[in-house]
Structures are given as C-alpha cells and as structure tokens.
Design a protein around this motif. Structure first.
Motif, PDB file in Angstrom:
ATOM      1  N   MET A   1      24.039   8.738   5.256  1.00  0.00           N
ATOM      2  CA  MET A   1      23.059   9.809   5.459  1.00  0.00           C
ATOM      3  C   MET A   1      21.679   9.201   5.754  1.00  0.00           C
ATOM      4  O   MET A   1      21.300   8.213   5.129  1.00  0.00           O
ATOM      5  CB  MET A   1      22.989  10.666   4.197  1.00  0.00           C
ATOM      6  N   ASN A   2      20.971   9.817   6.693  1.00  0.00           N
ATOM      7  CA  ASN A   2      19.629   9.316   7.004  1.00  0.00           C
ATOM      8  C   ASN A   2      18.646   9.747   5.930  1.00  0.00           C
ATOM      9  O   ASN A   2      18.687  10.881   5.471  1.00  0.00           O
ATOM     10  CB  ASN A   2      19.144   9.884   8.346  1.00  0.00           C
ATOM     11  N   PRO A   3      17.722   8.841   5.558  1.00  0.00           N
ATOM     12  CA  PRO A   3      16.699   9.271   4.613  1.00  0.00           C
ATOM     13  C   PRO A   3      15.775  10.302   5.261  1.00  0.00           C
ATOM     14  O   PRO A   3      15.553  10.282   6.474  1.00  0.00           O
ATOM     15  CB  PRO A   3      15.939   7.987   4.283  1.00  0.00           C
ATOM     16  N   ALA A   4      15.260  11.232   4.420  1.00  0.00           N
ATOM     17  CA  ALA A   4      14.285  12.212   4.919  1.00  0.00           C
ATOM     18  C   ALA A   4      12.916  11.560   5.038  1.00  0.00           C
ATOM     19  O   ALA A   4      12.106  11.920   5.894  1.00  0.00           O
ATOM     20  CB  ALA A   4      14.223  13.403   3.963  1.00  0.00           C
ATOM     21  N   LEU A   5      12.668  10.615   4.155  1.00  0.00           N
ATOM     22  CA  LEU A   5      11.385   9.903   4.156  1.00  0.00           C
ATOM     23  C   LEU A   5      11.661   8.449   3.839  1.00  0.00           C
ATOM     24  O   LEU A   5      12.439   8.138   2.927  1.00  0.00           O
ATOM     25  CB  LEU A   5      10.450  10.503   3.094  1.00  0.00           C
ATOM     26  N   THR A   6      11.041   7.576   4.604  1.00  0.00           N
ATOM     27  CA  THR A   6      11.295   6.164   4.386  1.00  0.00           C
ATOM     28  C   THR A   6       9.988   5.379   4.513  1.00  0.00           C
ATOM     29  O   THR A   6       9.130   5.722   5.315  1.00  0.00           O
ATOM     30  CB  THR A   6      12.389   5.677   5.379  1.00  0.00           C
ATOM     31  N   ALA A   7       9.826   4.392   3.654  1.00  0.00           N
ATOM     32  CA  ALA A   7       8.650   3.518   3.729  1.00  0.00           C
ATOM     33  C   ALA A   7       9.139   2.084   3.757  1.00  0.00           C
ATOM     34  O   ALA A   7      10.059   1.721   3.024  1.00  0.00           O
ATOM     35  CB  ALA A   7       7.746   3.740   2.530  1.00  0.00           C
ATOM     36  N   ARG A   8       8.533   1.291   4.621  1.00  0.00           N
ATOM     37  CA  ARG A   8       8.923  -0.111   4.751  1.00  0.00           C
ATOM     38  C   ARG A   8       7.704  -1.018   4.679  1.00  0.00           C
ATOM     39  O   ARG A   8       6.748  -0.821   5.434  1.00  0.00           O
ATOM     40  CB  ARG A   8       9.605  -0.359   6.110  1.00  0.00           C
TER      41      ARG A   8
ATOM     42  N   VAL B   1       5.192  -1.415   2.804  1.00  0.00           N
ATOM     43  CA  VAL B   1       3.882  -0.763   2.740  1.00  0.00           C
ATOM     44  C   VAL B   1       2.894  -1.608   1.928  1.00  0.00           C
ATOM     45  O   VAL B   1       3.186  -2.038   0.813  1.00  0.00           O
ATOM     46  CB  VAL B   1       4.014   0.659   2.136  1.00  0.00           C
ATOM     47  N   GLU B   2       1.738  -1.831   2.529  1.00  0.00           N
ATOM     48  CA  GLU B   2       0.647  -2.577   1.878  1.00  0.00           C
ATOM     49  C   GLU B   2      -0.566  -1.667   1.828  1.00  0.00           C
ATOM     50  O   GLU B   2      -0.827  -0.922   2.779  1.00  0.00           O
ATOM     51  CB  GLU B   2       0.253  -3.804   2.711  1.00  0.00           C
ATOM     52  N   PHE B   3      -1.310  -1.740   0.726  1.00  0.00           N
ATOM     53  CA  PHE B   3      -2.535  -0.949   0.645  1.00  0.00           C
ATOM     54  C   PHE B   3      -3.561  -1.688  -0.199  1.00  0.00           C
ATOM     55  O   PHE B   3      -3.217  -2.341  -1.177  1.00  0.00           O
ATOM     56  CB  PHE B   3      -2.265   0.432   0.034  1.00  0.00           C
ATOM     57  N   ARG B   4      -4.826  -1.579   0.196  1.00  0.00           N
ATOM     58  CA  ARG B   4      -5.923  -2.157  -0.583  1.00  0.00           C
ATOM     59  C   ARG B   4      -7.002  -1.126  -0.830  1.00  0.00           C
ATOM     60  O   ARG B   4      -7.294  -0.314   0.044  1.00  0.00           O
ATOM     61  CB  ARG B   4      -6.598  -3.286   0.206  1.00  0.00           C
ATOM     62  N   TYR B   5      -7.601  -1.179  -2.012  1.00  0.00           N
ATOM     63  CA  TYR B   5      -8.894  -0.545  -2.232  1.00  0.00           C
ATOM     64  C   TYR B   5      -9.907  -1.681  -2.237  1.00  0.00           C
ATOM     65  O   TYR B   5      -9.813  -2.563  -3.099  1.00  0.00           O
ATOM     66  CB  TYR B   5      -8.940   0.204  -3.560  1.00  0.00           C
ATOM     67  N   GLY B   6     -10.835  -1.698  -1.279  1.00  0.00           N
ATOM     68  CA  GLY B   6     -11.762  -2.823  -1.161  1.00  0.00           C
ATOM     69  C   GLY B   6     -10.964  -4.087  -0.907  1.00  0.00           C
ATOM     70  O   GLY B   6     -10.121  -4.116  -0.010  1.00  0.00           O
ATOM     71  N   ASP B   7     -11.174  -5.122  -1.727  1.00  0.00           N
ATOM     72  CA  ASP B   7     -10.394  -6.338  -1.513  1.00  0.00           C
ATOM     73  C   ASP B   7      -9.285  -6.486  -2.563  1.00  0.00           C
ATOM     74  O   ASP B   7      -8.721  -7.557  -2.733  1.00  0.00           O
ATOM     75  CB  ASP B   7     -11.311  -7.575  -1.494  1.00  0.00           C
ATOM     76  N   ARG B   8      -8.999  -5.371  -3.267  1.00  0.00           N
ATOM     77  CA  ARG B   8      -7.923  -5.427  -4.277  1.00  0.00           C
ATOM     78  C   ARG B   8      -6.606  -4.943  -3.690  1.00  0.00           C
ATOM     79  O   ARG B   8      -6.524  -3.814  -3.187  1.00  0.00           O
ATOM     80  CB  ARG B   8      -8.276  -4.558  -5.497  1.00  0.00           C
ATOM     81  N   ASP B   9      -5.586  -5.790  -3.767  1.00  0.00           N
ATOM     82  CA  ASP B   9      -4.249  -5.369  -3.343  1.00  0.00           C
ATOM     83  C   ASP B   9      -3.733  -4.338  -4.328  1.00  0.00           C
ATOM     84  O   ASP B   9      -3.646  -4.611  -5.528  1.00  0.00           O
ATOM     85  CB  ASP B   9      -3.285  -6.563  -3.334  1.00  0.00           C
ATOM     86  N   ILE B  10      -3.381  -3.151  -3.824  1.00  0.00           N
ATOM     87  CA  ILE B  10      -2.877  -2.094  -4.694  1.00  0.00           C
ATOM     88  C   ILE B  10      -1.370  -1.925  -4.515  1.00  0.00           C
ATOM     89  O   ILE B  10      -0.635  -1.759  -5.478  1.00  0.00           O
ATOM     90  CB  ILE B  10      -3.602  -0.752  -4.411  1.00  0.00           C
ATOM     91  N   LEU B  11      -0.903  -1.964  -3.261  1.00  0.00           N
ATOM     92  CA  LEU B  11       0.544  -1.910  -2.997  1.00  0.00           C
ATOM     93  C   LEU B  11       0.933  -3.120  -2.184  1.00  0.00           C
ATOM     94  O   LEU B  11       0.239  -3.497  -1.230  1.00  0.00           O
ATOM     95  CB  LEU B  11       0.913  -0.621  -2.251  1.00  0.00           C
ATOM     96  N   ARG B  12       2.042  -3.739  -2.583  1.00  0.00           N
ATOM     97  CA  ARG B  12       2.465  -4.983  -1.936  1.00  0.00           C
ATOM     98  C   ARG B  12       3.928  -4.883  -1.533  1.00  0.00           C
ATOM     99  O   ARG B  12       4.826  -4.877  -2.375  1.00  0.00           O
ATOM    100  CB  ARG B  12       2.257  -6.161  -2.913  1.00  0.00           C
ATOM    101  N   GLY B  13       4.155  -4.692  -0.237  1.00  0.00           N
ATOM    102  CA  GLY B  13       5.517  -4.722   0.300  1.00  0.00           C
ATOM    103  C   GLY B  13       6.452  -3.688  -0.285  1.00  0.00           C
ATOM    104  O   GLY B  13       7.595  -4.001  -0.621  1.00  0.00           O
ATOM    105  N   VAL B  14       5.977  -2.450  -0.400  1.00  0.00           N
ATOM    106  CA  VAL B  14       6.811  -1.410  -1.030  1.00  0.00           C
ATOM    107  C   VAL B  14       7.782  -0.801  -0.011  1.00  0.00           C
ATOM    108  O   VAL B  14       7.377  -0.347   1.060  1.00  0.00           O
ATOM    109  CB  VAL B  14       5.929  -0.305  -1.650  1.00  0.00           C
ATOM    110  N   ASP B  15       9.065  -0.813  -0.369  1.00  0.00           N
ATOM    111  CA  ASP B  15      10.114  -0.125   0.399  1.00  0.00           C
ATOM    112  C   ASP B  15      10.632   1.030  -0.444  1.00  0.00           C
ATOM    113  O   ASP B  15      10.878   0.851  -1.643  1.00  0.00           O
ATOM    114  CB  ASP B  15      11.327  -1.042   0.645  1.00  0.00           C
ATOM    115  N   ILE B  16      10.812   2.185   0.177  1.00  0.00           N
ATOM    116  CA  ILE B  16      11.402   3.309  -0.558  1.00  0.00           C
ATOM    117  C   ILE B  16      12.086   4.233   0.435  1.00  0.00           C
ATOM    118  O   ILE B  16      11.632   4.380   1.571  1.00  0.00           O
ATOM    119  CB  ILE B  16      10.307   4.042  -1.397  1.00  0.00           C
ATOM    120  N   ASP B  17      13.210   4.796   0.025  1.00  0.00           N
ATOM    121  CA  ASP B  17      13.936   5.780   0.835  1.00  0.00           C
ATOM    122  C   ASP B  17      14.188   7.007  -0.015  1.00  0.00           C
ATOM    123  O   ASP B  17      14.655   6.880  -1.146  1.00  0.00           O
ATOM    124  CB  ASP B  17      15.313   5.238   1.257  1.00  0.00           C
TER     125      ASP B  17
END
Ligand SMILES: Nc1ncnc2c1ncn2[C@@H]1O[C@H](COP(=O)(O)OP(=O)(O)O)[C@@H](O)[C@H]1O
Ligand SMILES: [Mg+2]
Length: 267
Positions: A1-8, A10-26
């Motif tokens: 079955m195909n996922p309805a929502l998928t993340a591969r 994913v990286e995110f920063r607030y300023g120079d702080r790494d908040i999300l590092r390589g997040v995968d989710i289906d």
C-alpha cells in the motif's frame, strides 16, 4: 500500500541549532502511528513540517505524492487536518461554531452550510462527548474540553491524513481512552492515516500499530510497540529506568517507570 504521507531525510534548523536530523516517516491509510519523544525532541517541529507550516531545510515531504505546500489551501484541508499543541483560548465563539470551522474546505466561497456539514459537526461533537457543551463559549470551558473541541474540529474536517500534536495532554483517563478509540475507529472505518504525538507510553502501545520514537531530532526506533518500547530505548531517549512487560489483560506492552534508588541502597 502506498503511504498517504511520507517524509524522507528531513532536516530542520532553528537558527544554527539542528532540530531534525534525517527523519524518515511513512503514514499509511488505515493506520494510527504514535510519535513519542521527550520534551524538545522535535515532535511539534516535525508535525509542522509534515503539515506544510514549516519547510524542511533538506529532504522531502510528499502528501499523496506532492509537497504539502504545493496544494491550494482548501484542497490541502480536504486531504490533511492538523491539531496543534496549544488549544485556542480566546476565540469568541461557541464550541459548535468552532467545530464547524472544520467544514470550510467543503463549503462554497459564500459559505453556505449543507445538511452534510451539520451532520458531520454533530457526529464530531458526539464522538468527542461535547454535544452537551455545543452552545458554550470556547473561553468558558475547561482545558480538556477545549482540547476535545480541537479534535472534534479536525474530525469534522474529514481529511484522510490527521496530524495531532499531544491531543491527550489535558485529558483525564476516560477521555484519553475515548480519544484513542475514536482515532482507531476513524483509521479502521474511514481509512484515515493518523499521526499522534503523545507521552502515553503504555496507552499508545494498546492502540498504536506503529510507534516512532524521536530522540534529539532523530528517529531512535520505529516499528511495532514491542520493538520500540524496550527499557534500553526508553532509557536512551528519556533517561529514565522503566520495566517493559505485557499487560496481562490485553497482551500489549506495558511501560512502568522504576523509582530511582539512592546510591548505596541495596535492593
Ligand atoms: N520557534 C522556535 N524557535 C527556536 N527554537 C525552537 C522554536 N520552537 C521550538 N524550538 C526548539 O526546537 C526543539 C524542538 O522543539 P519541539 O519540536 O517543540 O519539541 P517537542 O514537540 O518534541 O517537545 C526544542 O529544543 C525547542 O526548544
Ligand atoms: Mg511539542
């Protein structure tokens, strides 16, 4: 079955702080995924990225195969509903009018309400046990009741993907159980793909088919509750000692915190 929502990746920063590092989710249709993780681990940030409120610094998010931010607002709202962590306090409206806001993506530009809209609002109020409070002002109900109103609004929206950020934080045990029953029913009967950020370790093991454990912005473990909810994983993520056994009544994983023992005290 195909996922309805998928993340591969994913990286995110607030300023120079790494908040999300390589997040995968289906997120799969018909499945409730529970997002666990200590305070500050990045759950709310991830939910904001999945719902298109924030853009990832790197990586991809695809909702039904497209980036969330590429959808026009109404189309997006028919596909995805998101409930934030802080229920609104100062909306000058009744519970019923607030829940009815969830119907906006189904209404014409002039906002005519149909019998389908009224039915869906009534159903959402029933499912969250708010029917008796429908005429009360949002500012004149308890925090738990307000939190249920935000869930009711998302249910009325009728989206196929639901992202709920700590929707049980203010709820008593009866309404916590009721919440997980409702979200599981929506998954099973309507094919909803749900992501629920939570601190209910044992309760979510009863209901969550899949658990994603976030720790310091990265996925520390994901999969079936018995795979994720181990003393080692919980210690590494939360820094507490727990016992993980099976609930004798249901067979689901049960997580019990262990009292810290002062150094030198023999057991
Ligand atoms: N608007 C913001 N600006 C800067 N830092 C933020 C902001 N929002 C959250 N953070 C930080 O990002 C990290 C992750 O926060 P959040 O996603 O809210 O975690 P959680 O929901 O798991 O508690 C925390 O360290 C938090 O302090
Ligand atoms: Mg949060």
């Amino acid at each position: 079955m195909n996922p309805a929502l998928t993340a591969r990746k994913v990286e995110f920063r607030y300023g120079d702080r790494d908040i999300l590092r390589g997040v995968d989710i289906d997120l799969f249709p018909g499945e409730v995924t529970v997002l666990l993780g200590p305070n500050g681990s990045g759950k709310s940030t991830l939910i904001k990225i999945l719902s298109g409120v924030l853009s990832p610094r790197a990586g991809d998010v695809l909702l039904c195969g497209r980036p969330p931010r590429s959808f026009p607002r109404r189309e997006m709202a028919r596909l995805l509903s998101a409930v934030g962590q802080d229920p609104p306090v100062d909306f000058p409206m009744t519970v019923e009018a607030y829940v009815a806001l969830g119907r906006f993506p189904h209404q014409g530009f002039f906002g005519g309400t149909t019998s389908e809209d009224r039915e869906q609002v009534a159903r959402a109020l029933d499912l969250t046990e708010l029917a008796a409070l429908r005429g009360r002002a949002l500012s004149e109900i308890s925090a738990g009741e307000r939190q249920r109103a935000t869930v009711a609004r998302a249910i009325a929206q009728g989206a196929t993907v639901m992202l709920l950020d700590e929707p049980t934080a203010f709820l008593d045990i009866r309404h916590r159980v009721a919440f997980y029953e409702v979200v599981t029913r929506l998954a099973e009967t309507c094919g909803v793909a749900a992501l629920v950020a939570s601190h209910d370790l044992s309760l979510c093991a009863e209901y969550g088919e899949r658990i994603v454990l976030l720790s310091d912005g990265a996925v520390a473990a994901q999969g079936r509750p018995e795979r994720v909810l181990t003393p080692e994983n919980v210690r590494a993520a939360y820094g507490v000692e727990v016992a993980c056994d099976r609930n004798p009544a249901t067979g689901a994983i049960r997580v019990t915190p262990l009292r810290a023992r002062p150094p030198g005290v023999e057991t």
